[in-house]
Design a protein around this motif. Structure first.
Motif, short mmCIF file in Angstrom:
data_model
loop_
_atom_site.label_atom_id
_atom_site.label_comp_id
_atom_site.label_asym_id
_atom_site.label_seq_id
_atom_site.Cartn_x
_atom_site.Cartn_y
_atom_site.Cartn_z
N SER A 101 0.86 -1.19 0.00
CA SER A 101 0.00 0.00 0.00
C SER A 101 0.89 1.24 0.00
O SER A 101 2.10 1.14 0.22
CB SER A 101 -0.91 0.00 1.24
N SER A 102 0.27 2.41 -0.20
CA SER A 102 1.06 3.64 -0.14
C SER A 102 1.14 4.16 1.29
O SER A 102 1.85 5.12 1.56
CB SER A 102 0.45 4.70 -1.05
N PHE A 103 0.41 3.50 2.21
CA PHE A 103 0.32 4.03 3.57
C PHE A 103 -0.38 3.01 4.45
O PHE A 103 -1.46 2.54 4.11
CB PHE A 103 -0.52 5.31 3.48
N VAL A 122 4.86 1.69 -0.68
CA VAL A 122 5.40 2.23 -1.92
C VAL A 122 4.87 3.65 -2.12
O VAL A 122 3.96 4.08 -1.41
CB VAL A 122 5.00 1.35 -3.14
N SER A 123 5.41 4.36 -3.09
CA SER A 123 4.92 5.71 -3.37
C SER A 123 3.52 5.62 -4.01
O SER A 123 3.18 4.60 -4.62
CB SER A 123 5.85 6.41 -4.34
N PRO A 124 2.70 6.69 -3.85
CA PRO A 124 1.38 6.66 -4.50
C PRO A 124 1.49 6.42 -6.00
O PRO A 124 0.66 5.70 -6.58
CB PRO A 124 0.82 8.06 -4.21
N LEU A 127 2.16 2.75 -6.60
CA LEU A 127 0.94 1.99 -6.29
C LEU A 127 -0.01 2.03 -7.48
O LEU A 127 -0.58 1.00 -7.88
CB LEU A 127 0.26 2.56 -5.04
N ASP A 128 -0.17 3.22 -8.06
CA ASP A 128 -1.02 3.35 -9.25
C ASP A 128 -0.51 2.48 -10.39
O ASP A 128 -1.29 1.84 -11.10
CB ASP A 128 -1.07 4.81 -9.72
N LYS A 129 0.81 2.44 -10.57
CA LYS A 129 1.40 1.61 -11.63
C LYS A 129 1.05 0.14 -11.40
O LYS A 129 0.76 -0.59 -12.34
CB LYS A 129 2.93 1.76 -11.63
N ILE A 130 1.13 -0.29 -10.15
CA ILE A 130 0.82 -1.69 -9.84
C ILE A 130 -0.65 -1.99 -10.18
O ILE A 130 -0.96 -2.98 -10.84
CB ILE A 130 1.10 -2.02 -8.36
N PHE A 131 -1.54 -1.07 -9.73
CA PHE A 131 -2.97 -1.29 -10.03
C PHE A 131 -3.21 -1.36 -11.53
O PHE A 131 -3.94 -2.23 -12.02
CB PHE A 131 -3.82 -0.18 -9.41
N LEU A 132 -2.60 -0.45 -12.28
CA LEU A 132 -2.79 -0.43 -13.73
C LEU A 132 -2.23 -1.69 -14.38
O LEU A 132 -2.84 -2.25 -15.29
CB LEU A 132 -2.11 0.82 -14.34
N ALA A 133 -1.07 -2.13 -13.89
CA ALA A 133 -0.45 -3.34 -14.47
C ALA A 133 -1.33 -4.56 -14.24
O ALA A 133 -1.50 -5.40 -15.15
CB ALA A 133 0.93 -3.55 -13.84
N GLU A 160 10.86 -0.18 -7.18
CA GLU A 160 11.02 0.80 -6.10
C GLU A 160 11.66 0.10 -4.91
O GLU A 160 11.49 -1.11 -4.72
CB GLU A 160 9.64 1.37 -5.69
N THR A 161 12.36 0.88 -4.10
CA THR A 161 12.88 0.31 -2.86
C THR A 161 11.90 0.64 -1.73
O THR A 161 11.11 1.57 -1.84
CB THR A 161 14.25 0.90 -2.49
N PHE A 162 11.91 -0.16 -0.67
CA PHE A 162 11.04 0.13 0.47
C PHE A 162 11.86 0.08 1.75
O PHE A 162 12.94 -0.51 1.80
CB PHE A 162 9.85 -0.83 0.52
N ALA A 163 11.33 0.74 2.78
CA ALA A 163 12.04 0.85 4.05
C ALA A 163 11.60 -0.24 5.04
O ALA A 163 10.43 -0.62 5.07
CB ALA A 163 11.78 2.22 4.67
N ILE A 164 12.54 -0.74 5.80
CA ILE A 164 12.23 -1.62 6.94
C ILE A 164 13.47 -1.57 7.83
O ILE A 164 14.60 -1.52 7.33
CB ILE A 164 11.90 -3.07 6.49
N ASN A 165 13.28 -1.53 9.14
CA ASN A 165 14.49 -1.46 9.99
C ASN A 165 15.20 -2.80 10.00
O ASN A 165 14.60 -3.85 9.78
CB ASN A 165 14.19 -0.90 11.39
N SER A 166 16.51 -2.76 10.22
CA SER A 166 17.29 -3.98 10.02
C SER A 166 16.98 -5.05 11.06
O SER A 166 17.10 -6.24 10.80
CB SER A 166 18.79 -3.65 10.00
#
Lengths: 198, 467
Positions: A101-103, A122-124, A127-133, A160-166
């Motif tokens: 999700s974007s949030f 992911v960025s909004p 996210l739109d790209k994923i939905f369209l794909a 895209e890269t995403f954040a998560i703590n190590s």
């Protein structure tokens, strides 16, 4: 509770382009009466998925055989509302291992990480790209790579890269658990407790 | 001390960090842990399968509230699944030496009502519970938030959880509240302004004259709904009002321990030059009685206003349209005059004595509208007793209302208190999600005064006209 280790997940995805999907939709309160953690997937999105008589609502995405996979893609503010971990259990029990999700709502995100579901923010725009794909080709695959912290639309290579703590990343990749970690510091915690004013 | 200026939130948080994990969460000590029947059974199963015990059972308190019936509590619980959960809470509490105020106990009630009213909730504490409305306890200058079942197990086994420190937000409301504007209206107004996800990732401090002048009951209502804008919790600096509320309550510190608490509470405030990641300021004069029209708590407006047009809402248009369709409303309609089938007064948001006083102030000398079904559910037996002592019950009875027994009731409709499909309910609770109060139920969130006005007129009515 032990969960499957998470490293690289390549899968088709189920799109749910709805914002503010709250935990009462993911699992309504009347299905929280179990004293064991089993069978919650049957009631995932219960009231969007089934009519009151128990027959499936054909226009709901989980009842559409075209869409399947281990990745659920939701709109902004996914998992808002109650702290019920049952929402994450239902998603896991149904067979999803990753939610994109974007949030995300905070508690849902924490609960997911604690039971072995990877929430990928992911960025909004992505996210739109994923939905369209997925709309263009329901069989399109996504790759979620936890070691590299990337999510990729395999058909086009867009990534895209995403954040998560190590710490959490290490837990998910190895199936580790916070409780074992904390139990190993019992003496430090007991000393801290003894110094509390109340 | 000439250290860096810090916020109230920082002071309480930093005092509870046992250890920091590099690029990971803080190991965070929990002073008080509340448990209830719905989110704890699996945590106890987990403990058992690990062969772990409860590390500090005296720091955990159990009460039954989520699925309990609100009539005939002296009879066996009819629903076998609910009965099973209640039994599990009782058995687990007994096994591990946890204090348990189960169904029928004179202290029983909604966890976020009984904690404060018995002096368990204190300034400067960290408090968690497997319930998102744990944010309520922030009214006392505590850091309080909801957790999942894995974390319930964590707290039972180790009295700690792993928590990344949230960002900090301050919301300041200055000025004097207008006629019939209650704490519920203040928080519904704030959520409507910043949206149901506007505070996600933040912990909110409420500051300004409006909160300084507010009672503890009102502050609890405000902090309670912090989660409805996505915030993990809300916090208000403790003051004389806070200490006045706590002093003398059964489990509150006494003697020297009380003096220590008073001295500590005086240090619990945000330093003048401390900074926040995000700040909002609102004016009390802009707040009128509020009501929601959609299916998240951010979709609300002043009661005299029309439902906003699609272009004017902060949420996405698709989710706004879906919301209106579910509610059976049209954009730009007036909300005043909408028919109401059910009225629900209660919950951890508005189930305290002040809420019943407010409700009674409008009911007095009037009659319940014939077609309205009203469920009035005190937050605890203590509240129930106060309602009787103060003569509020007589006012309610005279007007054709009945009082039910304490519990979460129709707020989440886990018990039999379900609003039927398609019916409209004006509710003083905290969530208007689709199906929250029963499959297909349509919820309009509002204050106890707006609920009372709806109960006597049978439609959405501006309470200012009845006061």
């Amino acid at each position: 509770m032990a969960y499957d280790k998470f490293t690289i997940l390549k899968s088709t995805a189920v799109p749910m382009p709805i914002e503010n999907v709250d935990t009462d939709q993911i699992i309504p309160a009347r299905f929280l009466k179990a004293t064991k953690r089993e069978g919650f997937g049957d009631n995932l999105f219960r009231d969007w998925r089934y009519h009151p008589d128990g027959s499936p609502k054909e226009d709901f995405i989980l009842n559409n055989p075209i869409y399947s996979g281990k990745i659920l893609v939701g709109g902004k503010n996914f998992g808002s509302g109650s702290s019920r971990e049952h929402a994450a259990w239902a998603i896991y029990d149904y067979g999803f291992r990753c939610v994109v999700s974007s949030f995300f709502a905070d508690i849902f995100k924490g609960n997911s990480l604690n039971i072995g579901i990877l929430p990928v923010q992911v960025s909004p725009a992505f996210l739109d790209k994923i939905f369209l794909a997925i709309e263009a080709d329901p069989q399109t695959e996504l790759e979620v790579n936890l070691p590299e912290q990337t999510i990729t639309l395999l058909a086009t290579g867009e990534q895209e890269t995403f954040a998560i703590n190590s710490y959490k990343k290490n837990n998910l990749m190895n199936g580790y658990d916070d409780i074992d970690y904390l139990r190993a510091m019992k003496e430090e915690i007991a000393a801290f407790e003894a110094a509390r004013p109340y | 001390m000439s250290s860096q200026p810090t916020t109230l939130f920082d002071k309480v948080w930093d005092a509870h960090v046992v250890r920091k994990i590099e690029d990971g969460p803080d190991i965070f000590f929990i002073d008080r842990h509340f448990i209830h029947e719905v989110t704890s059974p699996v945590a106890f199963l987990g403990l058992e399968s690990r062969g772990a015990g409860v590390l500090f059972p005296e720091r955990t308190f159990a009460t039954a509230d989520h699925n309990t019936p609100t009539i005939n509590q002296h009879l066996p619980v009819q629903d076998p699944l609910s009965a099973n959960q209640l039994k599990a809470l009782e058995t687990n509490s007994a096994k591990y030496g946890i204090s348990h105020w189960g169904l029928g106990h004179h202290k029983n009630g909604i966890v976020h009502v009984v904690g404060p009213e018995n002096g368990i909730t204190l300034p400067g504490m960290t408090i968690v519970c497997g319930d998102s409305h744990t944010s309520t306890h922030g009214a006392f200058g505590a850091i309080a938030f909801g957790i999942g079942t894995s974390e319930v197990e964590m707290v039972l086994a180790t009295q700690c959880i792993m928590q990344p420190k949230p960002q900090k937000m301050r919301i300041t409301v200055n000025g004097i509240l207008g006629k019939a504007v209650l704490p519920k209206d203040v928080i519904l107004y704030i959520i409507a302004q910043i949206s149901a996800s506007g505070a996600t990732g933040y912990f909110v401090e409420y500051a300004g004259e409006v909160f300084e002048n507010m009672s503890m009951e009102g502050r609890m209502t405000v902090c309670n709904m912090s989660i409805e804008m996505g915030a993990r919790g809300g916090i208000i600096a403790p003051d004389a009002t806070t200490l006045g509320y706590i002093e003398g309550r059964e489990l509150a510190p006494k003697g020297e321990a009380w003096d220590t608490l008073v001295a500590y509470a005086q240090t619990l405030k945000t330093d003048e030059d401390a900074t926040f990641d995000l700040e909002y300021t609102f004016d009390a004069a802009d707040i009128e009685p509020q009501i929601t029209y959609g299916t998240n708590p951010g979709l609300g407006t002043g009661i005299s206003q029309h439902i906003p047009k699609a272009g004017d809402v902060k949420d996405g248009e698709a989710s706004y349209q879906k919301s209106l369709k579910y509610m059976g409303f049209e954009e730009d309609e007036s909300i005043i005059g909408k028919p109401v089938d059910y009225v629900f007064l209660g919950s951890c948001t508005n189930g305290r004595i002040e809420d019943f006083r407010a409700f009674a102030s409008i009911i007095k000398g009037r009659k319940k509208a014939d077609h309205v079904t009203a469920w009035l559910v005190p937050g605890s037996h203590v509240v129930e007793a106060q309602i009787k002592e103060e003569g509020i019950l007589d006012i309610l009875t005279e007007a054709g209302f009945q009082l039910r027994q304490p519990g979460c009731s129709a707020c989440l409709a886990m018990n039999d208190d379900k609003i039927p499909t398609g019916k409209y309910a004006v509710s003083t609770s905290n969530r208007n999600f689709e199906g929250r109060q029963g499959p297909g139920a349509r919820t309009l969130l509002a204050s106890p005064l707006v609920a009372a006005a709806a109960a006597v007129t049978g439609q959405v009515t501006d309470p200012r006209e009845l006061l």
